[in-house]
Enzyme design. Structure first.
Site, mmCIF file in Angstrom:
data_model
loop_
_atom_site.group_PDB
_atom_site.id
_atom_site.type_symbol
_atom_site.label_atom_id
_atom_site.label_comp_id
_atom_site.label_asym_id
_atom_site.label_seq_id
_atom_site.Cartn_x
_atom_site.Cartn_y
_atom_site.Cartn_z
ATOM 1 N N CYS A 5 0.808 -1.226 0.000
ATOM 2 C CA CYS A 5 0.000 0.000 0.000
ATOM 3 C C CYS A 5 0.840 1.275 0.000
ATOM 4 C CB CYS A 5 -0.927 0.069 1.201
ATOM 5 S SG CYS A 5 -1.972 -1.343 1.350
ATOM 6 N N ARG A 34 2.902 0.703 -5.456
ATOM 7 C CA ARG A 34 2.900 -0.028 -4.182
ATOM 8 C C ARG A 34 1.649 -0.885 -4.006
ATOM 9 N NH1 ARG A 34 6.692 2.170 -0.581
ATOM 10 N NH2 ARG A 34 5.613 1.126 1.121
ATOM 11 N N TRP A 81 -3.055 -2.596 -1.701
ATOM 12 C CA TRP A 81 -2.665 -3.932 -2.159
ATOM 13 C C TRP A 81 -3.229 -4.894 -1.127
ATOM 14 C CZ3 TRP A 81 -0.007 -8.249 -0.534
ATOM 15 C CH2 TRP A 81 0.479 -9.119 -1.532
ATOM 16 N N ASN A 107 -0.965 1.456 6.309
ATOM 17 C CA ASN A 107 -0.176 0.472 5.581
ATOM 18 C C ASN A 107 0.455 -0.432 6.624
ATOM 19 O OD1 ASN A 107 1.689 -0.909 3.982
ATOM 20 N ND2 ASN A 107 3.135 0.790 3.946
ATOM 21 N N GLY A 108 0.152 -1.726 6.590
ATOM 22 C CA GLY A 108 0.723 -2.629 7.581
ATOM 23 C C GLY A 108 -0.270 -3.701 7.974
ATOM 24 N N GLU A 492 17.410 -14.830 -12.260
ATOM 25 C CA GLU A 492 16.803 -13.505 -12.385
ATOM 26 C C GLU A 492 16.020 -13.389 -13.702
ATOM 27 O OE1 GLU A 492 16.069 -11.220 -10.535
ATOM 28 O OE2 GLU A 492 15.815 -9.442 -11.761
ATOM 29 N N LYS A 496 12.057 -12.499 -13.861
ATOM 30 C CA LYS A 496 11.499 -11.373 -14.632
ATOM 31 C C LYS A 496 10.346 -11.854 -15.497
ATOM 32 C CE LYS A 496 12.604 -8.564 -13.008
ATOM 33 N NZ LYS A 496 13.468 -8.566 -11.864
ATOM 34 N N GLU A 499 7.211 -12.802 -13.345
ATOM 35 C CA GLU A 499 6.456 -11.780 -12.620
ATOM 36 C C GLU A 499 5.703 -10.827 -13.525
ATOM 37 O OE1 GLU A 499 8.640 -9.153 -9.989
ATOM 38 O OE2 GLU A 499 10.359 -9.133 -11.329
ATOM 39 N N HIS A 515 19.581 -33.572 -13.456
ATOM 40 C CA HIS A 515 19.108 -34.267 -12.239
ATOM 41 C C HIS A 515 17.600 -34.133 -12.078
ATOM 42 C CE1 HIS A 515 23.199 -35.046 -11.004
ATOM 43 N NE2 HIS A 515 23.491 -33.777 -11.233
ATOM 44 N N LYS A 615 5.549 -3.267 -5.217
ATOM 45 C CA LYS A 615 6.980 -2.967 -5.256
ATOM 46 C C LYS A 615 7.682 -3.296 -3.939
ATOM 47 C CE LYS A 615 10.557 -1.082 -7.324
ATOM 48 N NZ LYS A 615 11.179 -1.938 -8.352
HETATM 49 O O1 M6R Z 1 13.186 -3.895 -2.079
HETATM 50 P P1 M6R Z 1 13.867 -5.234 -2.115
HETATM 51 O O2 M6R Z 1 15.027 -5.264 -3.020
HETATM 52 O O3 M6R Z 1 14.219 -5.737 -0.742
HETATM 53 O O4 M6R Z 1 12.775 -6.213 -2.688
HETATM 54 C C1 M6R Z 1 12.971 -7.594 -2.748
HETATM 55 C C2 M6R Z 1 11.981 -8.262 -3.666
HETATM 56 O O5 M6R Z 1 10.676 -8.089 -3.200
HETATM 57 C C3 M6R Z 1 12.069 -7.707 -5.094
HETATM 58 O O6 M6R Z 1 13.353 -7.828 -5.608
HETATM 59 C C4 M6R Z 1 11.078 -8.436 -6.013
HETATM 60 O O7 M6R Z 1 11.478 -9.757 -6.177
HETATM 61 C C5 M6R Z 1 10.993 -7.695 -7.347
HETATM 62 N N1 M6R Z 1 9.633 -7.502 -7.727
HETATM 63 C C6 M6R Z 1 11.650 -8.406 -8.446
HETATM 64 O O8 M6R Z 1 11.513 -7.757 -9.667
#
Ligand code: M6R
Length: 620
Positions: A5, A34, A81, A107-108, A492, A496, A499, A515, A615
């Site tokens: 949020c 967010r 969110w 937020n929390g 990574e 990408k 997500e 394996h 985010k």
């Molecule tokens: O803010 P941070 O780097 O600690 O966030 C960690 C993950 O939540 C963040 O990298 C997430 O995996 C991204 N959406 C990846 O693109």
């Protein structure tokens, strides 16, 4: 529960000549990354609380109910969110007390909300939503007695937060105080922005960046009472904190940095910003790098851990390889959500934890830090957000120079994390003598070429990657394979794609593929190889052949003129030479970022707002 949020509050002296609704809406749009399943705004005007909220994105809601005509001198806003309580009008923030005199955005997570809610219901309070947040305005209401002044609202908030268990950033307005906002935080982010005719508070700086870059950090359990020209900060005993000596930080980010700059999506803009972000990060003062390195150098072998989540964990894993190769030093990578169970009570005063986080607010990483600290470990961190929780919990930190990253998928912050780790490995090599000074200088010189290499690479290869993405977007499953320092690159690349395209993509150490994963391979199954010509090359070549023999469609990221893998590949992207291989993920990840971006576009998705994601993941 509203765990990521974006929240914002504004106390202004605009009087009625400018709509506070416009300002709050614009601030919310800047926070929308967010969370974006519902949103709302509350303002006070003519002794009445006005609230507009609904399900949907801010633009959709605005089209329906027009936020712009909300008047007043102060107001609060929220973009949600949801994890608990479906995203609908009733559950959207702001939430109110029984008499619609108090409005709250939050937020929390309020962990004890069932208990509090039942207690309040038994006292006659009437709840409208399923959220945990709604207990807050009702609790404040229950503590407000007699004639209401600023101090009595502060007291009521103070009594309320004593009853709350969990994490929160909260902004409150009260109808009888039309020029005041109150805010308080515990673990969730909240920063205050100051300019001459308004004071802002928000989940992050980008919300008010076009108005001011002067920022004051609020500590845990401090209550700020804010009017357009005054901030009073009290601790939870309601003792006033002297803020005259509290540092007002001037943020170097410009508002333009948080705009799309003519590109259709933040993600594409941020991929293109990597050369400048890396170049700025390479300018970090070498003494700072050495100081960071000293913490590692002074820690007894076997006692150094590195932790992070998501993309930052992939950077941490690549960092582990860099530290081994460049500085002959072992660090143990641990996913932050696993840290407590994985490490147990094995840390002590001699332990060191390196935490990596773009936002500096990731709950899992913060929990790992707190757990390590309890056992006496020292904490050093790499983050992109000054004043974030993680920087404040660290004994020392490096601040990466990516500027604001708005796209939910981390791109430029990944490359600056890798760059910082590369620098730190060289700093450590200087301290422990594992490289000669002239060797370090040569590594640094070649690192300095990387921004230009990436710039030229993107301008010459982006279109080719787009064409390849258009060939692959209909596949439902992908395997990403890499070895050595590019095993994290494969992880990574897969993350990408998952997500933002919602396609099943698995990242694997190429050696592990035989394996198990190889059983999935059938004709035209796409396997993406990250095949830099380092000491793992012969082995990865073997893996390419194994996959090819089983009919896989091979897309490879190779060094230019690698004829061998080129001829085995259905598609390939060539990366220029002259990159030090321990640092190659900084460049080899770029085609995979572009690939996922173009697959998402071709699938018709908005890469900046992937479903179910936000985010900053501020829930453990
Ligand atoms: O803010 P941070 O780097 O600690 O966030 C960690 C993950 O939540 C963040 O990298 C997430 O995996 C991204 N959406 C990846 O693109």
């Amino acid at each position: 529960m509203n765990v990521m949020c974006g929240i914002v509050g504004i106390a202004s002296n605009f009087m009625e000549d400018r709509s506070i609704g416009v300002l709050l809406k614009e601030a919310l749009l800047r926070l929308e990354y967010r969370g974006y399943d519902s949103a709302g705004i509350a303002t006070i005007y003519n002794n009445k609380l006005y609230i507009k909220k609904d399900k949907g994105t801010i633009k959709e809601i605005h089209r329906k109910i027009n936020f712009d005509d909300l008047l007043g001198n102060c107001g609060i806003g929220h973009t949600r969110w949801a994890t608990h309580g479906s995203p609908n009008l009733i559950n959207a923030h702001p939430h109110c007390d029984c008499n619609d005199r108090i409005a709250v955005v939050h937020n929390g997570i309020i962990e004890n909300f069932y208990e509090l809610k039942n207690k309040l219901i038994s006292k006659g309070h009437v709840f409208k939503s399923e959220t945990d947040t709604e207990v807050i305005p009702h609790l404040i209401e229950s503590h407000l007695k007699g004639r209401v002044r600023r101090s009595s609202v502060e007291e009521a908030i103070e009594k309320t937060i004593r009853e709350l268990k969990g994490t929160y950033a909260i902004v409150v307005i009260y109808v009888g105080l039309p020029d005041t906002i109150f805010c308080v935080r515990n673990e969730n982010p909240l920063v205050i922005g100051i300019n001459s005719n308004a004071i802002y508070c928000a989940s992050d700086i980008t919300a008010f960046l076009p108005m001011t870059n002067k920022v004051l950090m609020l500590n845990n359990n401090e209550i700020a009472t804010i009017t357009s020209n005054r901030i009073e900060i009290n601790n939870t005993n309601l003792e006033e904190t002297d803020i005259n000596d509290r540092k007002i930080v001037r943020i170097s980010w410009t508002p333009e940095m948080a705009q799309k700059g003519g590109r259709p999506h933040f993600m594409q803009k941020e991929i293109h910003e990597q050369p400048i972000a890396i170049s700025n990060t390479l300018k970090i003062d070498w003494n700072k790098i050495l100081k960071f390195g000293e913490y590692i150098h002074n820690t007894p072998p076997g006692n150094i851990y590195i932790t992070a989540a998501g993309t930052s964990y992939h950077a941490a894993l690549a960092g582990k390889y860099m530290f081994t190769k460049i500085a002959n030093t072992q660090i143990h990578p641990v996913i932050s959500s696993e840290f407590r169970e994985y490490i147990g009570n094995t840390l002590n005063n001699d332990s060191l934890l390196i935490a990596i986080s773009q936002s500096g607010e990731t709950a899992d990483t913060i929990n790992a830090i707190d757990f390590a600290k309890q056992q006496g470990a020292k904490i050093i961190s790499i983050t992109n957000v000054l004043g974030s929780n993680i920087t404040r919990k660290s004994d020392y930190f490096i601040y990466t120079q990516a500027g604001p990253e708005i796209g939910v998928a981390a791109t430029k912050t990944f490359s600056v994390q890798l760059t910082s780790l590369a620098l730190c490995s060289l700093g450590l090599a200087e301290l422990n003598g594992s490289l000669l000074n002239n060797e370090i200088l040569e590594f640094k010189n070649r690192l300095n070429n990387i921004p230009m290499i990436i710039k030229n690479f993107i301008s010459s290869k982006e279109e080719k990657v787009r064409i390849i993405a258009n060939k692959y977007y209909q596949n439902k499953n992908f395997l990403f394979l890499g070895r050595g320092v590019n095993y994290p690159t494969a992880l990574e690349g897969a993350l990408k794609l998952k997500e933002i395209s919602y396609l099943h993509a698995e990242g694997y150490a190429a050696g592990e593929s035989k394996h198990g994963p190889i059983a999935m391979i059938e004709k035209d199954y796409p396997v993406i190889f990250v095949a830099a010509p380092d000491e793992t090359y012969d082995k990865i070549l073997g893996n390419v052949m194994e996959m090819k023999a089983r009919g896989a469609k091979i897309f490879s990221i190779i060094q230019e003129n690698d004829q061998t893998i080129k001829t085995l590949s259905d598609d390939f992207i060539e990366i220029p030479r002259n990159i030090d291989l321990p640092f190659s993920p900084i460049v080899y990840i770029v085609p995979l970022q572009l690939f996922s971006y173009y697959v998402a576009i071709k699938c018709g998705y908005d890469p900046d707002k992937p479903r179910n994601l936000a985010k900053s993941v501020t829930v453990p």
